[in-house]
Design a protein around this motif. Structure first.
Motif, PDB file in Angstrom:
ATOM      1  N   LEU A 146      -9.028  -1.457   3.628  1.00  0.00           N
ATOM      2  CA  LEU A 146     -10.037  -0.349   3.031  1.00  0.00           C
ATOM      3  C   LEU A 146     -10.873  -0.195   4.050  1.00  0.00           C
ATOM      4  CD1 LEU A 146     -10.292   1.225   0.566  1.00  0.00           C
ATOM      5  CD2 LEU A 146     -11.816  -0.402  -0.398  1.00  0.00           C
ATOM      6  N   ALA A 199      -4.633   1.324   0.286  1.00  0.00           N
ATOM      7  CA  ALA A 199      -5.033  -0.055   0.995  1.00  0.00           C
ATOM      8  C   ALA A 199      -3.512  -0.714   0.975  1.00  0.00           C
ATOM      9  CB  ALA A 199      -6.074  -0.781   0.162  1.00  0.00           C
ATOM     10  N   ILE A 252     -13.595   8.402   1.998  1.00  0.00           N
ATOM     11  CA  ILE A 252     -12.287   8.252   1.771  1.00  0.00           C
ATOM     12  C   ILE A 252     -11.920   6.916   1.109  1.00  0.00           C
ATOM     13  CG2 ILE A 252     -10.078   8.301   2.594  1.00  0.00           C
ATOM     14  CD1 ILE A 252     -11.120  10.807   2.663  1.00  0.00           C
ATOM     15  N   GLY A 253     -12.792   6.002   1.566  1.00  0.00           N
ATOM     16  CA  GLY A 253     -12.624   4.677   1.071  1.00  0.00           C
ATOM     17  C   GLY A 253     -13.261   4.784  -0.536  1.00  0.00           C
ATOM     18  N   ARG A 299     -11.173   0.279   7.062  1.00  0.00           N
ATOM     19  CA  ARG A 299     -10.552   0.921   8.269  1.00  0.00           C
ATOM     20  C   ARG A 299     -10.874   2.683   7.820  1.00  0.00           C
ATOM     21  NH1 ARG A 299      -7.734  -2.037  11.716  1.00  0.00           N
ATOM     22  NH2 ARG A 299      -8.563  -4.308  11.404  1.00  0.00           N
ATOM     23  N   TYR A 300     -10.901   2.855   6.622  1.00  0.00           N
ATOM     24  CA  TYR A 300     -11.086   4.331   6.184  1.00  0.00           C
ATOM     25  C   TYR A 300     -12.754   4.717   6.340  1.00  0.00           C
ATOM     26  CZ  TYR A 300      -6.669   3.942   4.025  1.00  0.00           C
ATOM     27  OH  TYR A 300      -5.309   3.715   3.800  1.00  0.00           O
ATOM     28  N   VAL A 347     -10.087   6.067  -2.349  1.00  0.00           N
ATOM     29  CA  VAL A 347      -9.144   5.317  -2.286  1.00  0.00           C
ATOM     30  C   VAL A 347      -9.355   4.179  -3.639  1.00  0.00           C
ATOM     31  CG1 VAL A 347      -7.973   3.369  -1.327  1.00  0.00           C
ATOM     32  CG2 VAL A 347      -8.384   5.408  -0.045  1.00  0.00           C
ATOM     33  N   PHE A 349      -1.690   5.207   1.205  1.00  0.00           N
ATOM     34  CA  PHE A 349      -3.020   5.161   1.808  1.00  0.00           C
ATOM     35  C   PHE A 349      -4.057   4.398   0.431  1.00  0.00           C
ATOM     36  CE2 PHE A 349      -1.765   9.117   3.337  1.00  0.00           C
ATOM     37  CZ  PHE A 349      -1.705   8.743   4.497  1.00  0.00           C
ATOM     38  N   TYR A 359      -4.588   1.351  -5.954  1.00  0.00           N
ATOM     39  CA  TYR A 359      -5.474   0.354  -5.395  1.00  0.00           C
ATOM     40  C   TYR A 359      -6.047  -0.797  -6.332  1.00  0.00           C
ATOM     41  CZ  TYR A 359      -9.665  -1.439  -3.277  1.00  0.00           C
ATOM     42  OH  TYR A 359     -10.593  -2.457  -3.132  1.00  0.00           O
TER      43      TYR A 359
END
Length: 277
Positions: free
Chosen positions: A214, A209, A221-222, A216-217, A225, A207, A231
């Motif tokens: 990125l 990316a 959550i982004g 899409r989260y 990440v 997860f 990341y």
């Protein structure tokens, strides 16, 4: 002339100090040499690491990529899914190559084989042990990353001349994870504790990316990440391989360098207490 010669020649104590510094600087390489010789009997374990990212690229990047279609790249230009995934797998290869030697393998040598008890009976210090293990992990991660980068070039997945920096960045990623892994392992009590390592590694791999953009989260959550070390490496490698270079990448570089240096610092002090109480 004689007086000038005496003025220019280094004092014996200075020469001895310089020679001592050279010898001390090479001591961690003795542990690297020991690890390389130990792998001669289990070379297949080392070689298997070269195929893992390539298999992920062929199965997910190219196989599943045929169903996903194009994604927006730098400047909004569409890029193939395999082009998007490949830099993420390059960062993951550096992480995997470095982390397992400084966690699982280090723990076996420390806890069960008592390798470091013998090592510390030589002129090597605890700092040499920590640095030697990190250097060995860096070499392993760099080897996997270099091989995968060549595969990316052969498959036409490199779109920017900035990709020449992808390998040094892979070494930096390996340094960050090697330092962090070594530090974390000094608190491990048994193999059961390594479940926490896998609990951190697997979600990061999936997860960070690596396989999904990125954006899409969900927002929360982004940001979670963005805080992960993998990341930072994925963002760096993707920018270099695809050509989206900016000064903001230095933040990722600083993050990874600080993580690696902090990990080595902590590991050195923890090992000092554990191996030389």
């Amino acid at each position: 002339m004689t007086d000038q010669h005496h003025l220019e020649a280094p004092a014996p104590s200075a020469r001895a100090s310089a020679l001592g510094a050279i010898v001390a600087g090479r001591r961690p390489l003795k542990l690297v040499e020991r690890n390389a010789m130990a792998y001669r009997r289990s070379w297949y374990v080392f070689v298997a690491g070269f195929f893992e990212p390539v298999l992920y690229l062929l199965s997910i990047g190219i196989g599943v990529g045929a169903l996903v279609g194009d994604l927006p790249g730098p400047g909004g230009q569409p890029i193939g899914y395999e082009v998007f995934v490949a830099p993420g797998l390059l960062a993951a290869a550096a992480m995997n190559g470095a982390i397992f030697d400084t966690t699982f393998n280090f723990f076996v040598k420390y806890k069960y084989a008592h390798t470091y008890d013998a090592v510390l009976a030589t002129p090597l210090s605890v700092h040499d042990v920590a640095l030697g293990e990190v250097i060995w992990a860096l070499l392993r991660g760099a080897a996997y990353s270099a091989a995968f980068l060549v595969a990316m070039v052969v498959l036409g997945l490199v779109q920017s001349p900035w990709a020449v920096l992808a390998l040094p960045v892979a070494v930096l990623i390996g340094f960050a994870f090697a330092g962090a892994g070594l530090a974390a392992t000094t608190w491990m009590r048994s193999f059961i504790d390594f479940d926490y390592v896998m609990l951190a590694m697997v979600p990061m791999f999936l997860f960070s990316a690596t396989f999904f953009p990125l954006d899409r989260y969900p927002t929360a959550i982004g940001w979670l990440v963005r805080a992960t070390p993998l990341y930072q490496g994925v963002a760096l490698e993707r920018a270099l391989v695809l050509g989206g270079v900016s000064w903001g990448l230095l933040v990722h570089v600083a993050y990874l360098a600080a993580l690696g240096a902090g990990g080595v610092w902590i590991a050195t002090r923890r090992l000092g207490r554990l191996l030389q109480p």
